[in-house]
Design a protein around this motif. Structure first.
Motif, PDB file in Angstrom:
ATOM      1  N   ILE A  34      39.302  25.981  43.449  1.00 31.03           N
ATOM      2  CA  ILE A  34      40.562  25.262  43.684  1.00 31.03           C
ATOM      3  C   ILE A  34      41.687  26.029  42.981  1.00 31.03           C
ATOM      4  CG2 ILE A  34      41.778  23.041  43.505  1.00 31.03           C
ATOM      5  CD1 ILE A  34      39.091  21.638  43.429  1.00 31.03           C
ATOM      6  N   GLY A  35      42.113  27.109  43.602  1.00 29.35           N
ATOM      7  CA  GLY A  35      43.271  27.853  43.100  1.00 29.35           C
ATOM      8  C   GLY A  35      42.995  28.809  41.976  1.00 29.35           C
ATOM      9  N   LYS A  36      41.706  29.215  41.818  1.00 29.31           N
ATOM     10  CA  LYS A  36      41.335  30.198  40.773  1.00 29.31           C
ATOM     11  C   LYS A  36      41.810  29.774  39.377  1.00 29.31           C
ATOM     12  CE  LYS A  36      40.811  34.272  43.697  1.00 29.31           C
ATOM     13  NZ  LYS A  36      40.712  33.519  44.950  1.00 29.31           N
ATOM     14  N   ARG A  37      41.557  28.502  39.023  1.00 28.37           N
ATOM     15  CA  ARG A  37      41.874  28.008  37.673  1.00 28.37           C
ATOM     16  C   ARG A  37      40.642  28.129  36.774  1.00 28.37           C
ATOM     17  NH1 ARG A  37      45.997  27.124  41.364  1.00 28.37           N
ATOM     18  NH2 ARG A  37      47.821  26.286  40.282  1.00 28.37           N
ATOM     19  N   ASP A  38      40.852  27.986  35.447  1.00 27.92           N
ATOM     20  CA  ASP A  38      39.701  28.033  34.537  1.00 27.92           C
ATOM     21  C   ASP A  38      39.175  26.615  34.284  1.00 27.92           C
ATOM     22  OD1 ASP A  38      41.450  26.858  32.756  1.00 27.92           O
ATOM     23  OD2 ASP A  38      41.767  28.666  31.557  1.00 27.92           O
ATOM     24  N   HIS A  39      38.056  26.556  33.552  1.00 30.20           N
ATOM     25  CA  HIS A  39      37.388  25.259  33.340  1.00 30.20           C
ATOM     26  C   HIS A  39      38.259  24.300  32.527  1.00 30.20           C
ATOM     27  CE1 HIS A  39      36.487  26.882  29.357  1.00 30.20           C
ATOM     28  NE2 HIS A  39      36.134  25.665  28.983  1.00 30.20           N
ATOM     29  N   ALA A  40      39.090  24.850  31.603  1.00 30.10           N
ATOM     30  CA  ALA A  40      39.945  23.987  30.778  1.00 30.10           C
ATOM     31  C   ALA A  40      40.974  23.258  31.643  1.00 30.10           C
ATOM     32  CB  ALA A  40      40.647  24.822  29.710  1.00 30.10           C
TER      33      ALA A  40
END
Length: 475
Positions: free
Chosen positions: A437-443
Motif C-alpha cells: 500500500i504505497g511502499k510504506r514501512d511497518h511503522a
C-alpha cells in the motif's frame, strides 16, 4: 547383545503400539526419548509436566506391563521432564511405576474476601440496577468435543483442552492459550472446554467472554466508578475463558486490570483459557508482563487441517445434517478447499443448497462450479489488492491516488483504512502490508491502525466509514 535404554524402550513401544489406538500412540509415545538405564530403572524424557500427568492418568498400566515384561518385577520408570521457561531449574520430576504417585497439583483453598460474596456485587452481565450475582456461563452447548474432530492439525490443542476440562486449574496447562488463523476452531474448542467443565463440575462458575466485550465492560465500569466491582466480579470466576485476547492490543487500562484479575485467578488455582489469532511472541502492543503470563502454561496451535481431517469434517457435517453425498464429491471438495474449517463447511452447505433449490443432482461438475466460485470469493476477501479496491471505490478515487504520497486528509484516511483492514483481514505482516500500500514501512502501518482505532471511537463520521467498508468486505 547388551541391553540399552533405547533397546528396552523400543521393545516397550512395540508392545504399546499393538495395544492402543494409532493416534494415541503418535501423540503420547512418539515424542518420548529414552535417556538411560540404571539399576533396572529406565529414565524417559517427556516434553512437559502435562505429558507426565497424562501418561500417569491414562497409560500407567500399559507402561507397567510393558516394562515388567522387559526388566522383570523390580523394574522402575523415571520421568525426566524437560520444560521450557524453567529459568535454569533443571531438577527433574521422578516417578516409580509401582507407586503410581501422581504429581500433586491441587490448589490451596483460598477464601475470597467477604465483600466479593456480597449480594451487592454488580454483575456486568445483567441489567444495571438488578442485584443478581448468578452468573450465566455464556457458553454455546452446540460446541462440544464430540463435534470437534481430531486430526494432526489440532491434536495437541484438543488433548490439552480435554485435560483442562477433566481437571480445571489442576494441570500445568494454566493458562491454556489456543492460537491459530481464522476458521480453524479456536472458539469452538474454547466453548467445548467450558461446556465439558460445566457438565463434570456443575458447582463451578464458568464464564466465556470475548476480549472485546470484556474491554467494553471495563470501560463502562470506569465511567460509572465501578472498577472495583468489575474486578471483584471476575475474581470469583472458577474458569475464565477469554476469546480473541489479541483484541487487548494497545488497550493499556484493560490490560492492567486483566493482569490483576489473571494473577488472582492463577494464584487461587482457578483455570484461565485464552484464544488468539497469533502466538504470544507475535502479539504487538501487549505488555511484556502480560505476555510472560500467557507463556506460563501451554500455547497450542491450531493449524490448517490436512486432507484426511478435512474429509472427516465433511462426513461428520453431512451425517449431522442427515445428508448423503457421493464419496468422490466429498473428496473433491476436501482436496480443493484447504484454508479452514469454516470455508470447508460453507462450501458443502452451498453445494447442498444449490442442489436442493435448483433440483439438480449433486455431481462433480456442480461441485466444481461451486468450489471455483467459493475459492475465488474467499481469496478475494483476504487479498490486500481487493481491500484497496473496495476502499478506493468507496472514496471514489483510483488505487494510484490511494497509494500516492499526497498528504490530503481524505486520501490519507483512505490509505490508513486500507492498512487497517489489511492487518485485520489478512495474515500479511506489517512490512508486507506497507510495501503493497504505497511502499510504506511497518511503522506507518502500525500508526495507521492506531489512528483508525482512535478516530473510530471519537469521530462519528469516521466510524461510519469503518462500518460501511466492513460490510462491503464481508459480502
Amino acid at each position: 547383545m547388551s541391553i540399552t535404554a533405547q533397546s528396552v524402550w523400543n521393545n516397550c513401544l512395540e508392545f504399546i503400539k499393538d495395544n492402543i489406538q494409532p493416534q494415541a500412540y503418535k501423540t503420547w509415545f512418539e515424542p518420548i526419548i529414552a535417556v538411560k538405564l540404571t539399576d533396572n530403572a529406565l529414565s524417559i524424557q517427556v516434553p512437559s509436566k502435562f505429558f507426565y500427568e497424562w501418561l500417569e492418568e491414562h497409560y500407567v498400566k500399559i507402561l507397567k506391563v510393558s516394562l515388567t515384561k522387559e526388566l522383570g518385577e523390580t523394574a522402575k520408570l523415571v520421568y525426566i521432564i524437560k520444560m521450557e521457561n524453567t529459568y535454569g531449574n533443571k531438577q527433574p520430576f521422578t516417578e516409580k511405576i509401582p507407586s503410581s504417585n501422581r504429581l500433586g497439583l491441587k490448589s490451596q483453598d483460598v477464601d475470597i474476601p467477604l465483600n466479593n460474596k456480597s449480594p451487592q456485587l454488580r454483575n456486568p452481565f445483567v441489567i444495571p440496577g438488578i442485584r443478581n450475582v448468578k452468573i450465566e456461563s455464556q457458553l454455546n452447548p452446540n460446541y462440544s468435543f464430540e463435534n470437534f474432530l481430531e486430526g494432526d492439525s489440532n491434536r495437541l490443542a484438543r488433548s490439552a483442552g480435554l485435560a483442562v476440562a477433566a481437571k480445571p486449574g489442576g494441570t500445568s496447562f494454566n493458562p491454556l492459550l489456543i492460537f491459530g488463523g481464522v476458521g480453524l476452531g479456536k472458539t469452538h474448542l474454547a466453548h467445548a472446554i467450558g461446556v465439558d467443565i460445566k457438565d463434570k463440575y456443575p458447582e463451578k462458575t464458568v464464564l466465556y467472554i470475548s476480549a472485546e466485550k470484556f474491554t467494553q465492560q471495563y470501560i463502562d465500569a470506569v465511567k460509572k466508578n465501578n472498577r472495583n466491582d468489575f474486578i471483584h466480579f471476575y475474581q470469583i470466576i472458577d474458569v475464565l475463558i477469554i476469546d480473541d485476547v489479541q483484541f487487548l492490543s494497545g488497550k493499556t487500562g484493560t490490560q492492567d486490570v486483566f493482569f490483576h484479575i489473571f494473577n488472582h485467578l492463577h494464584q487461587n488455582g482457578k483455570q484461565v483459557v485464552l484464544t488468539s489469532d497469533k502466538a504470544p511472541v507475535d502479539m504487538q502492543d501487549i505488555e511484556q508482563r502480560l505476555l510472560s503470563r500467557f507463556k506460563w502454561g501451554l500455547s497450542a496451535e491450531l493449524q490448517n487441517p490436512d486432507f484426511e481431517t478435512r474429509v472427516s469434517i465433511l462426513r461428520n457435517k453431512l451425517y449431522r445434517d442427515g445428508v448423503e453425498m457421493p464419496e468422490d464429491i466429498i473428496e473433491y471438495v476436501a482436496k480443493n478447499i484447504k484454508s479452514n474449517v469454516r470455508e470447508l463447511e460453507g462450501a458443502i452447505i452451498s453445494l447442498i443448497a444449490q442442489s436442493s433449490f435448483n433440483k439438480k443432482e449433486i455431481t462433480i461438475d456442480l461441485a466444481r462450479t461451486i468450489v471455483e466460485k467459493f475459492v475465488k470469493n474467499t481469496k478475494r476477501e483476504v487479498s490486500i489488492d481487493y481491500i484497496q479496491k473496495v476502499v478506493s471505490d468507496y472514496f471514489q478515487m483510483d488505487i494510484d491516488t490511494l497509494q500516492s504520497k499526497t498528504r490530503k486528509r481524505h486520501i490519507v484516511q483512505a490509505r490508513q483504512l486500507a492498512m487497517f483492514f489489511a492487518k485485520k483481514l489478512t495474515k500479511a505482516s506489517l512490512a508486507s502490508i506497507g510495501s503493497q500500500i504505497g511502499k510504506r514501512d511497518h511503522a506507518t502501518v502500525l500508526h495507521a491502525c492506531k489512528t483508525v482505532d482512535n478516530l473510530s471511537s471519537t469521530d462519528k463520521q469516521f466510524r461510519k466509514y469503518v462500518e460501511d467498508i466492513t460490510k462491503k468486505l464481508s459480502v
